[in-house]
Design an enzyme around this catalytic site. Sequence first.
Site, PDB file in Angstrom:
ATOM      1  N   PRO A 269      19.114   0.213  -3.782  1.00 41.81           N
ATOM      2  CA  PRO A 269      17.985  -0.687  -3.999  1.00 41.81           C
ATOM      3  C   PRO A 269      17.313  -1.056  -2.690  1.00 41.81           C
ATOM      4  O   PRO A 269      17.984  -1.321  -1.688  1.00 41.81           O
ATOM      5  CB  PRO A 269      18.657  -1.918  -4.622  1.00 41.81           C
ATOM      6  CG  PRO A 269      20.024  -1.933  -3.993  1.00 41.81           C
ATOM      7  CD  PRO A 269      20.409  -0.479  -3.870  1.00 41.81           C
ATOM      8  N   CYS A 337     -11.958  -3.017   9.581  1.00 38.65           N
ATOM      9  CA  CYS A 337     -13.226  -2.327   9.373  1.00 38.65           C
ATOM     10  C   CYS A 337     -13.015  -1.123   8.450  1.00 38.65           C
ATOM     11  O   CYS A 337     -13.077   0.031   8.859  1.00 38.65           O
ATOM     12  CB  CYS A 337     -13.833  -1.899  10.706  1.00 38.65           C
ATOM     13  SG  CYS A 337     -15.509  -1.249  10.534  1.00 38.65           S
ATOM     14  N   GLU A 338     -12.698  -1.415   7.226  1.00 39.59           N
ATOM     15  CA  GLU A 338     -12.540  -0.474   6.117  1.00 39.59           C
ATOM     16  C   GLU A 338     -12.741  -1.300   4.852  1.00 39.59           C
ATOM     17  O   GLU A 338     -12.688  -2.531   4.891  1.00 39.59           O
ATOM     18  CB  GLU A 338     -11.134   0.144   6.067  1.00 39.59           C
ATOM     19  CG  GLU A 338     -10.737   0.996   7.236  1.00 39.59           C
ATOM     20  CD  GLU A 338     -11.374   2.371   7.224  1.00 39.59           C
ATOM     21  OE1 GLU A 338     -11.910   2.775   6.168  1.00 39.59           O
ATOM     22  OE2 GLU A 338     -11.328   3.041   8.265  1.00 39.59           O
ATOM     23  N   TYR A 365       7.998  -3.237   2.332  1.00 41.98           N
ATOM     24  CA  TYR A 365       6.873  -2.395   2.769  1.00 41.98           C
ATOM     25  C   TYR A 365       5.697  -3.229   3.289  1.00 41.98           C
ATOM     26  O   TYR A 365       4.546  -2.849   3.134  1.00 41.98           O
ATOM     27  CB  TYR A 365       6.445  -1.446   1.639  1.00 41.98           C
ATOM     28  CG  TYR A 365       7.614  -0.682   1.091  1.00 41.98           C
ATOM     29  CD1 TYR A 365       8.229   0.305   1.860  1.00 41.98           C
ATOM     30  CD2 TYR A 365       8.153  -0.968  -0.160  1.00 41.98           C
ATOM     31  CE1 TYR A 365       9.336   0.991   1.391  1.00 41.98           C
ATOM     32  CE2 TYR A 365       9.262  -0.288  -0.639  1.00 41.98           C
ATOM     33  CZ  TYR A 365       9.848   0.689   0.139  1.00 41.98           C
ATOM     34  OH  TYR A 365      10.947   1.359  -0.318  1.00 41.98           O
TER      35      TYR A 365
END
Length: 410
Positions: A269, A337-338, A365
């Site tokens: 896990p 900047c996306e 993550y």
Amino acid sequence: MSASHNPISIQGVSLETIAKEFGTPVYVYDGEKITNQILTLKKAFEKVPLKIKYATKALTNISILKLVKRAGGEVDAVSLEEVKICLEAGYEGKDVMYTPSGVSMDEIKEVVGLGAMINLDSISILEQFGQTFGDSIPVCIRINPHIMAGGNAKISVGHIASKFGISIQQLDEILEVVARYQMKVTGLHLHTGSDILDAEVFLKGGNVLFDAAMKFPDLKFLDFGGGFKVGYKEGDVVTDIMAVGNRVSEAFLEFCEKYGRDLELWLEPGKFVVSESGYLLVEANVVKKTPQITFVGVNSGLNHLIRPMMYDAYHGIYNVSNPYGKPATYNVVGYICETDTIAAGRAIEEVRRGDILAIKNAGAYGISMASNYNSRLRPAEVLVWEGKAQLIRKREEFQDLIRNQVILDI
């Protein structure tokens, strides 16, 4: 939205206080939640000899790894560097399962030298390993069972088109290589994907493992991987761990009787252990109203939590500065900047400039997939343990960005 759903504190420590003390953005982890998740797994699988191999790729902070060890967990690593981090955290080589994909034999040799259990997932590497080590180093073999499982195509890894594992259709080839070099195979492994809800998927994969296992006389364990689904929002259906534990344990014990002796059952896990423990605290820089949408621009983005952009993942967002505010609908966006949308059309307690927002499920993550895109700095990490918030990673500084650059005199 009721304040009871708003995570304004961890173990009595205010998230807003943590933000003021350590600055934002900052990852905050609830150590009690991490240990409780491990205890839950132990309870669910109490009928079998269980080893929990926490998937370190989810969160590799050494203090978190030490906490997992304290709770009785061991570790799964997917790179040489992760193996070394685990050793730094106090694990012995024998506590580490090393499950790489597409790495060189040189890296595998180095990990062998560190004493980890080697898990191989290609015929060519199996052949090279046999040529190099023969029967002197025991191995595990990762099987691809050709089962489509998981909540997202990008996190389903056991199907026929996946790069992971050796196809179950190549079992005869595996056996030929093993026999040629008299290799000692002590484990078989599979992992079908993430966000798996019920026992049937684990049992389906388990049946593939059970059938294959009868061909290997020296087994010590079978590894069922991980992939248990956790909750991201109110009302989410999550894996019934107790039901999975009972069903899989029963099938495993029946197999062991057929096999002729008791084996260990391993689980890996990652997200299940740390996802719900983690929050990314950010500050609202801008509240920007347009004729159709109200944007909240925060001092973070896909460089600190890429899952919403990469997987279309849902992460709950709460205003810890204004927990009793009247909810309004916002698009929460980052400072990269996306196209950098953390959440769209989300009902959040009224957001004002300077408010601290808590983004949930940032334990898995978050920092482990963080980057310096746009030359932004990676945040600090804080662990709340025994009612105290403690720094476990310093915030990056500008010099960290250019430390390894070789600057030419041009």
